[in-house]
Design an enzyme around this catalytic site. Sequence first.
Site, PDB file in Angstrom:
ATOM      1  N   HIS A 272       0.853  -1.198   0.000  1.00  0.00           N
ATOM      2  CA  HIS A 272       0.000   0.000   0.000  1.00  0.00           C
ATOM      3  C   HIS A 272       0.883   1.240   0.000  1.00  0.00           C
ATOM      4  O   HIS A 272       1.947   1.271   0.586  1.00  0.00           O
ATOM      5  CB  HIS A 272      -0.886   0.013   1.267  1.00  0.00           C
ATOM      6  CG  HIS A 272      -2.066   0.914   1.136  1.00  0.00           C
ATOM      7  ND1 HIS A 272      -2.003   2.261   1.360  1.00  0.00           N
ATOM      8  CD2 HIS A 272      -3.335   0.650   0.751  1.00  0.00           C
ATOM      9  CE1 HIS A 272      -3.189   2.804   1.141  1.00  0.00           C
ATOM     10  NE2 HIS A 272      -4.015   1.838   0.779  1.00  0.00           N
ATOM     11  N   ASP A 329      -7.938  -5.301  -0.357  1.00  0.00           N
ATOM     12  CA  ASP A 329      -8.376  -6.135  -1.482  1.00  0.00           C
ATOM     13  C   ASP A 329      -8.023  -7.607  -1.334  1.00  0.00           C
ATOM     14  O   ASP A 329      -8.462  -8.425  -2.147  1.00  0.00           O
ATOM     15  CB  ASP A 329      -7.745  -5.596  -2.779  1.00  0.00           C
ATOM     16  CG  ASP A 329      -8.284  -4.218  -3.102  1.00  0.00           C
ATOM     17  OD1 ASP A 329      -7.471  -3.286  -3.253  1.00  0.00           O
ATOM     18  OD2 ASP A 329      -9.522  -4.077  -3.159  1.00  0.00           O
TER      19      ASP A 329
HETATM   20  C1  SDX Z   1      -6.030   0.089  -3.083  1.00  0.00           C
HETATM   21  O1  SDX Z   1      -4.309   4.576  -1.974  1.00  0.00           O
HETATM   22  C2  SDX Z   1      -5.236   3.920  -1.459  1.00  0.00           C
HETATM   23  O2  SDX Z   1      -5.736   4.251  -0.395  1.00  0.00           O
HETATM   24  C3  SDX Z   1      -5.772   2.771  -2.255  1.00  0.00           C
HETATM   25  C4  SDX Z   1      -6.817   1.921  -1.570  1.00  0.00           C
HETATM   26  C5  SDX Z   1      -8.082   2.688  -1.343  1.00  0.00           C
HETATM   27  O3  SDX Z   1      -8.819   2.359  -0.391  1.00  0.00           O
HETATM   28  O4  SDX Z   1      -8.397   3.556  -2.174  1.00  0.00           O
HETATM   29  O5  SDX Z   1      -6.319   1.483  -0.309  1.00  0.00           O
HETATM   30  C6  SDX Z   1      -7.196   0.708  -2.395  1.00  0.00           C
HETATM   31  O6  SDX Z   1      -5.765   0.430  -4.190  1.00  0.00           O
HETATM   32  C7  SDX Z   1      -5.173  -0.911  -2.336  1.00  0.00           C
HETATM   33  C8  SDX Z   1      -3.952  -1.403  -3.186  1.00  0.00           C
HETATM   34  C9  SDX Z   1      -4.460  -2.503  -4.132  1.00  0.00           C
HETATM   35  N1  SDX Z   1      -3.386  -2.869  -5.070  1.00  0.00           N
HETATM   36  C10 SDX Z   1      -2.775  -4.075  -5.015  1.00  0.00           C
HETATM   37  O7  SDX Z   1      -2.983  -4.897  -4.121  1.00  0.00           O
HETATM   38  C11 SDX Z   1      -1.809  -4.335  -6.156  1.00  0.00           C
HETATM   39  C12 SDX Z   1      -0.491  -4.879  -5.594  1.00  0.00           C
HETATM   40  N2  SDX Z   1       0.163  -3.817  -4.809  1.00  0.00           N
HETATM   41  C13 SDX Z   1       1.209  -3.065  -5.497  1.00  0.00           C
HETATM   42  O8  SDX Z   1       0.931  -2.727  -6.825  1.00  0.00           O
HETATM   43  C14 SDX Z   1       1.771  -1.939  -4.623  1.00  0.00           C
HETATM   44  O9  SDX Z   1       1.948  -2.439  -3.367  1.00  0.00           O
HETATM   45  C15 SDX Z   1       1.028  -0.622  -4.515  1.00  0.00           C
HETATM   46  C16 SDX Z   1       0.912   0.042  -5.824  1.00  0.00           C
HETATM   47  C17 SDX Z   1      -0.305  -0.821  -3.900  1.00  0.00           C
HETATM   48  C18 SDX Z   1       1.848   0.279  -3.597  1.00  0.00           C
HETATM   49  O10 SDX Z   1       3.104   0.364  -4.100  1.00  0.00           O
HETATM   50  P1  SDX Z   1       4.208   1.233  -3.319  1.00  0.00           P
HETATM   51  O11 SDX Z   1       3.942   1.242  -1.866  1.00  0.00           O
HETATM   52  O12 SDX Z   1       4.341   2.523  -4.020  1.00  0.00           O
HETATM   53  O13 SDX Z   1       5.491   0.388  -3.455  1.00  0.00           O
HETATM   54  P2  SDX Z   1       6.394   0.417  -4.725  1.00  0.00           P
HETATM   55  O14 SDX Z   1       5.557   0.175  -5.957  1.00  0.00           O
HETATM   56  O15 SDX Z   1       7.267   1.612  -4.679  1.00  0.00           O
HETATM   57  O16 SDX Z   1       7.250  -0.892  -4.424  1.00  0.00           O
HETATM   58  C19 SDX Z   1       8.190  -0.914  -3.343  1.00  0.00           C
HETATM   59  C20 SDX Z   1       8.855  -2.265  -3.441  1.00  0.00           C
HETATM   60  C21 SDX Z   1       9.271  -2.600  -4.876  1.00  0.00           C
HETATM   61  O17 SDX Z   1      10.351  -3.508  -4.797  1.00  0.00           O
HETATM   62  P3  SDX Z   1      11.861  -2.914  -5.001  1.00  0.00           P
HETATM   63  O18 SDX Z   1      11.857  -2.148  -6.308  1.00  0.00           O
HETATM   64  O19 SDX Z   1      12.081  -2.028  -3.798  1.00  0.00           O
HETATM   65  O20 SDX Z   1      12.719  -4.150  -5.014  1.00  0.00           O
HETATM   66  O21 SDX Z   1       7.916  -3.275  -3.052  1.00  0.00           O
HETATM   67  C22 SDX Z   1       7.660  -4.127  -4.174  1.00  0.00           C
HETATM   68  C23 SDX Z   1       8.070  -3.351  -5.417  1.00  0.00           C
HETATM   69  O22 SDX Z   1       8.412  -4.245  -6.456  1.00  0.00           O
HETATM   70  N3  SDX Z   1       6.224  -4.374  -4.134  1.00  0.00           N
HETATM   71  C24 SDX Z   1       5.693  -5.579  -4.275  1.00  0.00           C
HETATM   72  C25 SDX Z   1       4.303  -5.396  -4.119  1.00  0.00           C
HETATM   73  N4  SDX Z   1       4.064  -4.105  -3.906  1.00  0.00           N
HETATM   74  C26 SDX Z   1       5.247  -3.465  -3.917  1.00  0.00           C
HETATM   75  N5  SDX Z   1       6.254  -6.795  -4.511  1.00  0.00           N
HETATM   76  C27 SDX Z   1       5.386  -7.833  -4.596  1.00  0.00           C
HETATM   77  N6  SDX Z   1       4.055  -7.730  -4.448  1.00  0.00           N
HETATM   78  C28 SDX Z   1       3.486  -6.533  -4.215  1.00  0.00           C
HETATM   79  N7  SDX Z   1       2.162  -6.451  -4.088  1.00  0.00           N
END
Ligand code: SDX
Length: 388
Positions: A272, A329
């Site tokens: 998140h 989710d």
């Molecule tokens: C919602 O904003 C809100 O409030 C949204 C929401 C709402 O109520 O409106 O809460 C609803 O959208 C919840 C999120 C639902 N999405 C997912 O579940 C999709 C999977 N999650 C990811 O896409 C991700 O975690 C995000 C987009 C939700 C958040 O990404 P961040 O916090 O910006 O983290 P990042 O993309 O900068 O990643 C940081 C690291 C990376 O690795 P490195 O480059 O440091 O090696 O964490 C990894 C990413 O690759 N990473 C994940 C991951 N999420 C981040 N690795 C594996 N699985 C994941 N889900």
Amino acid sequence: ETGNVTLDVGFVNTASCKSAITYIDGGAGILRYRGYPIEQLAEKSTFIEVSYLLIYGELPTPEELDAFTERIRRHTMLHEDLKDLLAAFPRDAHPMSVLSAAVSALGTFYQDSLSITDRDQIELSTVRLLAKLPTIAAYAHKKSQGQPTLYPDNKLSLVENFLRMTFGFPSEDYDIDPVVSKALDQLFILHADHEQNCSTSTVRLVGSGHANLFGSISAGIHALSGPLHGGANAAVLEMLDSIDSEFGGDVDKFVEKVKNKETGVKLMGFGHRVYKNYDPRAAIVKKSADEILKKMGVNDPQLEMAMRLEEIALKDDYFVSRKLYPNVDFYTGLIYKAMGFPTEMFTVLFAIGRLPGWIAQWREMMEDPATKIGRPRQIYVGEGARDY
Ligand code: SDX
């Protein structure tokens, strides 16, 4: 002037606006609507009462709640010509596209409630959206199934009406399952607002140009449809299906693939932008998922698989070091599936839940320009000035 500049800007977290509606502490995993903890509202309130709280700022008296409920009841039907528009969509149209198009079209059918300053018109567009979105969603589902649509039954609550229009048939009575309607009502409460997430910021940004409420909400629906945002609840089910089909149910092998970052495979439902702790909503959903599936007599092996995934991830340094925890989710899709919704309707359910929050945030901005979302700026990393 500086020629080529290489900046490591990363993800610049800046406050985009002020708001008095929802408070999140991402580190501590705290979520409050107008000061009330989400845990208390999920346990004691109803979706329509929480909608009132978000929009008007205070919990309603019983009389205010009855009047609000009655005002919404008066608007659950759609303009008959809007139904022709819905009928024109292809059967395999994604319901989120239908929802966004239909909400945008509401502004053409109800031109007596497009004002962004007239309070009566803002009230009217608020009530029309809260009342009609569930009806539009149910119609989109029926259309995809090639089944006849049902008119709303105003003896029922908003959630019961939605269930009946979605799963009922004109040829027979539909018995509302109280376990399902209570669970869906609670899930809508959990989704009702979440400060400046992608879709809510979209609603504010579109509204900041003084676009009307229907158009602003239509934009928010599209923003929500993305798999990294509201589309994640469906993506979790697709992920669990793929663990079965591609990995023979071997969760550990799948987790290794995620950690190796192969082909962008993510642990959907995890992580998140704000919560770097357990999403408080996910904790509530997880608790009720088990109860609801048991009460419904559903024994879904994918619930066990999801719990196993969580158990592994919460101990694995790859996820712990990146502060990746289950978000709202992760478990919701399993409940929606048990209720009988097809996967493509999962994000539609998120939109129905999030609607009062979108409306509240749009109204706050229109009423108090000090809470207006600023025009986003950028860090320019392109070419310096040069002659043609
Ligand atoms: C919602 O904003 C809100 O409030 C949204 C929401 C709402 O109520 O409106 O809460 C609803 O959208 C919840 C999120 C639902 N999405 C997912 O579940 C999709 C999977 N999650 C990811 O896409 C991700 O975690 C995000 C987009 C939700 C958040 O990404 P961040 O916090 O910006 O983290 P990042 O993309 O900068 O990643 C940081 C690291 C990376 O690795 P490195 O480059 O440091 O090696 O964490 C990894 C990413 O690759 N990473 C994940 C991951 N999420 C981040 N690795 C594996 N699985 C994941 N889900």
